[in-house]
Design a protein around this motif. Structure first.
Motif, PDB file in Angstrom:
ATOM      1  N   LEU A 345      85.907  23.092 141.609  1.00 24.33           N
ATOM      2  CA  LEU A 345      85.456  24.128 140.674  1.00 24.33           C
ATOM      3  C   LEU A 345      86.306  25.384 140.791  1.00 24.33           C
ATOM      4  CD1 LEU A 345      81.562  23.777 141.082  1.00 24.33           C
ATOM      5  CD2 LEU A 345      82.909  23.224 139.041  1.00 24.33           C
ATOM      6  N   TYR A 346      86.627  25.776 142.031  1.00 27.63           N
ATOM      7  CA  TYR A 346      87.435  26.985 142.217  1.00 27.63           C
ATOM      8  C   TYR A 346      88.816  26.806 141.599  1.00 27.63           C
ATOM      9  CZ  TYR A 346      89.759  30.960 144.343  1.00 27.63           C
ATOM     10  OH  TYR A 346      90.472  32.131 144.528  1.00 27.63           O
ATOM     11  N   GLU A 347      89.418  25.654 141.764  1.00 26.86           N
ATOM     12  CA  GLU A 347      90.736  25.394 141.175  1.00 26.86           C
ATOM     13  C   GLU A 347      90.692  25.602 139.657  1.00 26.86           C
ATOM     14  OE1 GLU A 347      94.646  24.162 140.349  1.00 26.86           O
ATOM     15  OE2 GLU A 347      93.754  24.674 142.298  1.00 26.86           O
ATOM     16  N   ALA A 348      89.673  25.073 139.003  1.00 25.42           N
ATOM     17  CA  ALA A 348      89.556  25.226 137.547  1.00 25.42           C
ATOM     18  C   ALA A 348      89.355  26.689 137.164  1.00 25.42           C
ATOM     19  CB  ALA A 348      88.402  24.374 137.033  1.00 25.42           C
ATOM     20  N   ARG A 349      88.542  27.411 137.927  1.00 28.75           N
ATOM     21  CA  ARG A 349      88.262  28.818 137.613  1.00 28.75           C
ATOM     22  C   ARG A 349      89.491  29.685 137.876  1.00 28.75           C
ATOM     23  NH1 ARG A 349      82.130  29.595 140.124  1.00 28.75           N
ATOM     24  NH2 ARG A 349      81.189  27.828 139.010  1.00 28.75           N
ATOM     25  N   ALA A 350      90.232  29.398 138.944  1.00 26.69           N
ATOM     26  CA  ALA A 350      91.440  30.176 139.234  1.00 26.69           C
ATOM     27  C   ALA A 350      92.490  29.975 138.153  1.00 26.69           C
ATOM     28  CB  ALA A 350      91.992  29.778 140.606  1.00 26.69           C
ATOM     29  N   ARG A 351      92.610  28.767 137.644  1.00 23.35           N
ATOM     30  CA  ARG A 351      93.557  28.530 136.553  1.00 23.35           C
ATOM     31  C   ARG A 351      93.190  29.359 135.330  1.00 23.35           C
ATOM     32  NH1 ARG A 351      95.291  22.149 136.191  1.00 23.35           N
ATOM     33  NH2 ARG A 351      96.031  21.932 138.350  1.00 23.35           N
ATOM     34  N   GLU A 352      91.893  29.410 135.038  1.00 17.99           N
ATOM     35  CA  GLU A 352      91.449  30.181 133.874  1.00 17.99           C
ATOM     36  C   GLU A 352      91.611  31.677 134.112  1.00 17.99           C
ATOM     37  OE1 GLU A 352      89.902  31.394 130.272  1.00 17.99           O
ATOM     38  OE2 GLU A 352      90.651  29.433 130.926  1.00 17.99           O
TER      39      GLU A 352
END
Length: 544
Positions: A345-352
């Motif tokens: 989840l953090y990976e997806a949020r950091a990309r955004e």
């Protein structure tokens, strides 16, 4: 002439039964000799002596090592009994009153024997080696025998027996309940679990004193098992040398760890290091002129400084990733999948959050890259780390690696980290994880998985945060790491821990008044031990 085929199974069976015969003969001889001895001589325990029994790796039993250190400091001859493996804490090897008595390991071939046959033989091996050590190897009967529980079988019965034979006072240090750990593997209704519980009740109910890692465990065992003896809550606390690391200590740590960080997944993720002047987290900057951040754009340092006067002390790099640490035993009571899902989840949020935006849509709330370090050994490690390696091939903002550290480097890693993650859920819901205690001692805020008595240690919003699932953990990581390394939320939690690191002369909050107080109590191990245990072991003699 035809060659005769080897029969490895037959050889293994022969070794197995020969070893049983040896144990039975050797054990019977020891018991007979000692029974004759005790009926012909009157024994008195020697004052200021203690035997500390750990049925496990001594170097991986921090609480029992801290007990040994505390006893030695009040001039008790201290015999630390357990298996040899990891290195003990350095102070134990230098104190004059510490004596190591290592137990022999069970034969390696038992690992290939079915559990139903191997388990009784291992227990028989433990019975004989522990009795031999307590009855024959120690030069004098100890005044106290301090035993760690669990494991309960066979240690509780053995110290009960030796205590009666030698007149020693038994102290049980309740870390958890042995039968509840066995239930994780076999199920709560398994006959072995029921037998283990009754064994624990029978041999654990009476002792000179009982120590408990939580008030919840104290209340449960006193109410349900009717314990006999003195009772005291001794919360885990770190030793005094656990502390928040200075940039210089961080620099020296990562210079030492440098070779272990040269894996393909990390070399392209961490900022470039140029030893001895730059690590992935620190950099030494010359005093001649101010060099602007980010450090990744700085010119290379000269191979040797022209003079010491032109070199500053190391400072933390502003382009470093956030360092997160979780220590785990990789067992069923720590669900690593929660952390794995949170990292996704953090990976997806950091990309955004870090996606290039138009000027009018720009935001100051950026998320940093994170390096998640997992320490510890255990049975599920290989399975989860293979899954991590597969996932992070497509990750840009997250790396997760396992790292094994020497005892002296572990507190330094905690003191250098930005956030600790605890996945401990407790088989009994009555114990507290030592890893959080270590993190707090190093000024490291924690996100911890919720369970029944966690609030005795983690005060949500004061010294850490509590989560129930992967989404909540990912939310907390995002909340605490936003705008890193200048995160106000993370700095506030860290300041709470630093302020609670009481100097030795500051009065402590009463541990039995948490419920009425909005504050939270903290102390060092030495302060806590001297307040709780020292009166128990010195109360019956006219001593300091």
């Amino acid at each position: 002439m035809a060659a005769v085929d080897a029969d490895p199974d037959g050889e293994r069976r022969a070794k197995f039964f020969n070893y049983i015969k040896f144990l039975l003969f050797y054990g019977s001889a020891i018991l007979l000799i000692y029974l004759v001895d005790i009926f012909t001589r009157k024994r008195h325990p020697t004052l200021r002596t203690v035997a500390i029994l750990v049925l496990g790796d001594v170097g991986r039993s921090p609480r029992m090592m801290y007990h040994a250190e505390s006893f030695a400091k009040i001039e008790f001859d201290t015999y630390l009994i357990g298996y040899q493996g990891s290195k003990p804490i350095p102070s134990l090897t230098s104190l004059p009153h510490i004596h190591f008595c290592y137990l022999p390991e069970p034969p390696s071939f038992l690992a290939k024997v079915p559990f139903i046959f191997a388990a009784p033989v291992k227990i028989l091996h433990q019975i004989i080696t522990i009795l031999y050590t307590l009855l024959c190897e120690l030069p004098h009967p100890p005044e106290f025998i301090l035993v760690q529980n669990p494991p309960s079988i066979p240690t509780l019965a053995l110290v009960w027996l030796v205590g009666h034979i030698r007149g020693s006072k038994v102290i049980i240090d309740w870390h958890n309940l042995g039968y509840s750990i066995l239930a994780l593997k076999l199920g709560k209704l398994h006959p072995f679990v029921r037998i283990a519980k009754q064994f624990e009740i029978i041999f654990g109910s009476s002792a000179y004193a009982h120590l408990f890692v939580t008030k919840a465990m104290h209340d449960h065992l006193v109410d349900q098992w009717g314990l006999v003896g003195r009772k005291a809550v001794l919360h885990d606390r770190p030793p005094a040398h656990f502390h928040r690391c200075s940039p210089n200590e961080v620099h020296e740590l990562f210079l030492r760890l440098g070779p272990s960080l040269r894996t393909p997944s990390l070399s392209s993720f961490l900022p470039a290091a140029s030893p001895p002047y730059a690590t992935a987290f620190t950099r030494v900057v010359p005093t001649s002129g101010t060099l602007p951040p980010p450090y990744s754009t700085l010119p290379s340092m000269p191979e040797t400084p022209t003079s010491y006067s032109r070199v500053n002390m190391p400072s933390l790099r502003v382009d470093r990733p956030a360092l997160l640490v979780s220590s785990t035993s990789w067992t069923p009571d720590e669900d690593f999948s929660i952390l794995l899902d949170a990292l996704k989840l953090y990976e997806a949020r950091a990309r955004e959050a870090n996606r290039p935006r138009e000027k009018e849509q720009s935001s100051d709330r950026t998320l940093p890259r994170i390096w998640m370090v997992i320490t510890g050994k255990g049975p599920d490690k290989k399975k989860y780390m293979e899954e991590v390696d597969r996932l992070q091939q497509g990750w840009e903002w997250v790396r997760c690696t396992s790292l094994w550290l020497e005892a002296e480097d572990y507190p330094l890693l905690l003191g250098a980290a930005d956030l600790g993650i605890c996945l401990h859920s407790s088989s009994s819901a009555l114990d507290l994880p030592m890893k959080i205690v270590d993190m707090f001692g190093c000024g490291l805020p924690v996100s911890a998985l919720d369970f029944a008595c966690l609030n005795e240690l983690v005060k949500d919003g004061q010294n850490g945060l509590i989560f129930k699932n992967a989404k909540q953990l990912a939310d907390q990581m995002e909340q605490l790491l936003a705008s890193f390394p200048h995160s106000a939320a993370l700095a506030e939690l860290r300041m709470s821990l630093i302020q609670k690191a009481n100097p030795a002369d500051e009065p402590l909050v009463n541990i039995h008044s948490h419920e009425e107080s909005q504050d939270w109590e903290w102390s060092t191990w030495t302060q806590n031990w001297n307040r709780v245990v020292k009166p128990l072991v010195l109360r019956d003699a006219d001593r300091e």
